[in-house]
Design a protein around this motif. Structure first.
Motif, PDB file in Angstrom:
ATOM      1  N   ALA A  16      30.938   2.983  28.792  1.00  0.00           N
ATOM      2  CA  ALA A  16      29.510   3.153  28.488  1.00  0.00           C
ATOM      3  C   ALA A  16      29.083   4.602  28.687  1.00  0.00           C
ATOM      4  CB  ALA A  16      28.669   2.223  29.362  1.00  0.00           C
ATOM      5  N   SER A  17      29.607   5.244  29.693  1.00  0.00           N
ATOM      6  CA  SER A  17      29.282   6.647  29.940  1.00  0.00           C
ATOM      7  C   SER A  17      29.795   7.526  28.806  1.00  0.00           C
ATOM      8  CB  SER A  17      29.897   7.079  31.280  1.00  0.00           C
ATOM      9  OG  SER A  17      29.628   8.423  31.549  1.00  0.00           O
ATOM     10  N   LEU A  18      30.998   7.244  28.342  1.00  0.00           N
ATOM     11  CA  LEU A  18      31.568   7.984  27.229  1.00  0.00           C
ATOM     12  C   LEU A  18      30.720   7.781  25.973  1.00  0.00           C
ATOM     13  CD1 LEU A  18      35.140   8.658  26.374  1.00  0.00           C
ATOM     14  CD2 LEU A  18      33.807   7.496  24.626  1.00  0.00           C
ATOM     15  N   GLU A  19      30.357   6.544  25.691  1.00  0.00           N
ATOM     16  CA  GLU A  19      29.552   6.234  24.500  1.00  0.00           C
ATOM     17  C   GLU A  19      28.198   6.933  24.561  1.00  0.00           C
ATOM     18  OE1 GLU A  19      30.625   4.717  21.865  1.00  0.00           O
ATOM     19  OE2 GLU A  19      32.538   4.086  22.720  1.00  0.00           O
ATOM     20  N   LYS A  20      27.603   6.969  25.738  1.00  0.00           N
ATOM     21  CA  LYS A  20      26.305   7.624  25.910  1.00  0.00           C
ATOM     22  C   LYS A  20      26.405   9.108  25.568  1.00  0.00           C
ATOM     23  CE  LYS A  20      24.107   8.942  29.876  1.00  0.00           C
ATOM     24  NZ  LYS A  20      23.714   8.756  31.275  1.00  0.00           N
ATOM     25  N   ARG A  21      27.470   9.741  26.011  1.00  0.00           N
ATOM     26  CA  ARG A  21      27.656  11.157  25.728  1.00  0.00           C
ATOM     27  C   ARG A  21      27.899  11.407  24.230  1.00  0.00           C
ATOM     28  NH1 ARG A  21      28.597  10.532  30.907  1.00  0.00           N
ATOM     29  NH2 ARG A  21      28.323  12.260  32.344  1.00  0.00           N
ATOM     30  N   LEU A  22      28.637  10.519  23.600  1.00  0.00           N
ATOM     31  CA  LEU A  22      28.862  10.660  22.167  1.00  0.00           C
ATOM     32  C   LEU A  22      27.553  10.492  21.391  1.00  0.00           C
ATOM     33  CD1 LEU A  22      32.233   8.735  21.683  1.00  0.00           C
ATOM     34  CD2 LEU A  22      31.839  11.206  21.465  1.00  0.00           C
ATOM     35  N   LYS A  23      26.766   9.489  21.770  1.00  0.00           N
ATOM     36  CA  LYS A  23      25.496   9.240  21.074  1.00  0.00           C
ATOM     37  C   LYS A  23      24.508  10.381  21.270  1.00  0.00           C
ATOM     38  CE  LYS A  23      25.823   4.227  21.081  1.00  0.00           C
ATOM     39  NZ  LYS A  23      25.376   2.985  21.672  1.00  0.00           N
ATOM     40  N   SER A  24      24.590  11.072  22.413  1.00  0.00           N
ATOM     41  CA  SER A  24      23.653  12.168  22.685  1.00  0.00           C
ATOM     42  C   SER A  24      23.914  13.368  21.780  1.00  0.00           C
ATOM     43  CB  SER A  24      23.766  12.611  24.150  1.00  0.00           C
ATOM     44  OG  SER A  24      24.946  13.386  24.351  1.00  0.00           O
ATOM     45  N   SER A  26      26.139  15.596  22.451  1.00  0.00           N
ATOM     46  CA  SER A  26      26.681  16.677  23.272  1.00  0.00           C
ATOM     47  C   SER A  26      28.160  16.907  22.999  1.00  0.00           C
ATOM     48  CB  SER A  26      26.494  16.358  24.755  1.00  0.00           C
ATOM     49  OG  SER A  26      25.135  16.244  25.083  1.00  0.00           O
ATOM     50  N   TYR A  27      28.834  15.865  22.548  1.00  0.00           N
ATOM     51  CA  TYR A  27      30.269  15.935  22.257  1.00  0.00           C
ATOM     52  C   TYR A  27      30.515  15.321  20.884  1.00  0.00           C
ATOM     53  CZ  TYR A  27      30.705  16.769  27.280  1.00  0.00           C
ATOM     54  OH  TYR A  27      30.585  17.279  28.538  1.00  0.00           O
ATOM     55  N   ASP A  28      31.524  15.843  20.210  1.00  0.00           N
ATOM     56  CA  ASP A  28      31.862  15.316  18.884  1.00  0.00           C
ATOM     57  C   ASP A  28      32.808  14.130  18.938  1.00  0.00           C
ATOM     58  OD1 ASP A  28      30.282  17.143  17.509  1.00  0.00           O
ATOM     59  OD2 ASP A  28      31.896  18.635  17.432  1.00  0.00           O
ATOM     60  N   ASN A  29      33.612  14.053  19.989  1.00  0.00           N
ATOM     61  CA  ASN A  29      34.577  12.955  20.075  1.00  0.00           C
ATOM     62  C   ASN A  29      35.007  12.729  21.529  1.00  0.00           C
ATOM     63  OD1 ASN A  29      36.821  14.799  20.626  1.00  0.00           O
ATOM     64  ND2 ASN A  29      36.570  15.393  18.476  1.00  0.00           N
ATOM     65  N   ALA A  30      35.724  11.644  21.747  1.00  0.00           N
ATOM     66  CA  ALA A  30      36.155  11.271  23.096  1.00  0.00           C
ATOM     67  C   ALA A  30      37.102  12.304  23.690  1.00  0.00           C
ATOM     68  CB  ALA A  30      36.811   9.892  23.070  1.00  0.00           C
ATOM     69  N   SER A  31      37.916  12.937  22.870  1.00  0.00           N
ATOM     70  CA  SER A  31      38.848  13.953  23.371  1.00  0.00           C
ATOM     71  C   SER A  31      38.106  15.111  24.027  1.00  0.00           C
ATOM     72  CB  SER A  31      39.732  14.480  22.232  1.00  0.00           C
ATOM     73  OG  SER A  31      40.601  13.472  21.785  1.00  0.00           O
ATOM     74  N   GLU A  32      37.001  15.539  23.409  1.00  0.00           N
ATOM     75  CA  GLU A  32      36.206  16.624  24.004  1.00  0.00           C
ATOM     76  C   GLU A  32      35.673  16.214  25.368  1.00  0.00           C
ATOM     77  OE1 GLU A  32      33.028  18.024  21.567  1.00  0.00           O
ATOM     78  OE2 GLU A  32      34.363  18.754  20.003  1.00  0.00           O
ATOM     79  N   ILE A  33      35.228  14.986  25.484  1.00  0.00           N
ATOM     80  CA  ILE A  33      34.687  14.486  26.754  1.00  0.00           C
ATOM     81  C   ILE A  33      35.776  14.476  27.819  1.00  0.00           C
ATOM     82  CG2 ILE A  33      33.680  12.491  27.924  1.00  0.00           C
ATOM     83  CD1 ILE A  33      32.341  11.820  25.186  1.00  0.00           C
ATOM     84  N   ARG A  35      38.589  16.213  27.895  1.00  0.00           N
ATOM     85  CA  ARG A  35      38.980  17.588  28.238  1.00  0.00           C
ATOM     86  C   ARG A  35      37.955  18.212  29.176  1.00  0.00           C
ATOM     87  NH1 ARG A  35      40.828  17.601  22.819  1.00  0.00           N
ATOM     88  NH2 ARG A  35      38.853  18.458  22.094  1.00  0.00           N
ATOM     89  N   SER A  36      36.682  17.978  28.902  1.00  0.00           N
ATOM     90  CA  SER A  36      35.619  18.499  29.765  1.00  0.00           C
ATOM     91  C   SER A  36      35.714  17.890  31.165  1.00  0.00           C
ATOM     92  CB  SER A  36      34.255  18.196  29.140  1.00  0.00           C
ATOM     93  OG  SER A  36      33.218  18.656  29.956  1.00  0.00           O
ATOM     94  N   ALA A  37      35.994  16.596  31.214  1.00  0.00           N
ATOM     95  CA  ALA A  37      36.124  15.922  32.513  1.00  0.00           C
ATOM     96  C   ALA A  37      37.301  16.477  33.298  1.00  0.00           C
ATOM     97  CB  ALA A  37      36.278  14.417  32.305  1.00  0.00           C
ATOM     98  N   LEU A  38      38.409  16.733  32.620  1.00  0.00           N
ATOM     99  CA  LEU A  38      39.580  17.283  33.315  1.00  0.00           C
ATOM    100  C   LEU A  38      39.320  18.708  33.800  1.00  0.00           C
ATOM    101  CD1 LEU A  38      42.469  15.841  31.150  1.00  0.00           C
ATOM    102  CD2 LEU A  38      41.917  15.283  33.531  1.00  0.00           C
ATOM    103  N   ARG A  39      38.590  19.495  33.004  1.00  0.00           N
ATOM    104  CA  ARG A  39      38.233  20.846  33.466  1.00  0.00           C
ATOM    105  C   ARG A  39      37.351  20.761  34.707  1.00  0.00           C
ATOM    106  NH1 ARG A  39      38.073  21.824  27.837  1.00  0.00           N
ATOM    107  NH2 ARG A  39      35.831  21.394  27.760  1.00  0.00           N
ATOM    108  N   ALA A  40      36.404  19.824  34.716  1.00  0.00           N
ATOM    109  CA  ALA A  40      35.533  19.649  35.884  1.00  0.00           C
ATOM    110  C   ALA A  40      36.352  19.220  37.094  1.00  0.00           C
ATOM    111  CB  ALA A  40      34.439  18.624  35.582  1.00  0.00           C
ATOM    112  N   LEU A  41      37.307  18.332  36.897  1.00  0.00           N
ATOM    113  CA  LEU A  41      38.175  17.896  37.992  1.00  0.00           C
ATOM    114  C   LEU A  41      39.011  19.064  38.511  1.00  0.00           C
ATOM    115  CD1 LEU A  41      39.224  15.562  39.725  1.00  0.00           C
ATOM    116  CD2 LEU A  41      40.846  15.051  37.899  1.00  0.00           C
TER     117      LEU A  41
END
Length: 91
Positions: A16-24, A26-33, A35-41
């Motif tokens: 649901a969190s991933l879907e929310k970000r896609l709908k907003s 802010s990101y074009d696809n799940a891969s971008e999300i 990658r961003s999460a891994l950079r934050a980690l």
């Protein structure tokens, strides 16, 4: 030639969190999300490591006399014992 390989990830409730970000938008696809999460980690782990290195360096530079491990554990057992007694009284 592709340098990375596709993976399958099961997100469970986090989907649901991933879907929310896609709908907003802010990101074009799940891969971008992801990658961003891994950079934050990576940033979080680096910050924790830096913090621990600073604490260790400060500890090593502390001029006070070291406390024998047996004394430290004796104090920890005493504190733990008091904590356990207090928690039993509270229940």
């Amino acid at each position: 030639m592709r340098t990375s390989k596709p993976i399958t990830v099961t997100l469970g409730p986090m989907q649901a969190s991933l879907e929310k970000r896609l709908k907003s938008g802010s990101y074009d696809n799940a891969s971008e999300i992801l990658r961003s999460a891994l950079r934050a980690l990576d940033r979080e782990e680096a910050a924790i490591e830096d913090h621990l290195r600073t604490k260790v360096a400060a500890s090593l530079a502390d001029p006070r006399k070291s406390v024998p491990a047996a004394d430290v554990f004796k104090r920890l057992r005493a504190v733990h014992g008091r904590t356990m007694k207090a928690s039993k009284r509270g229940t």
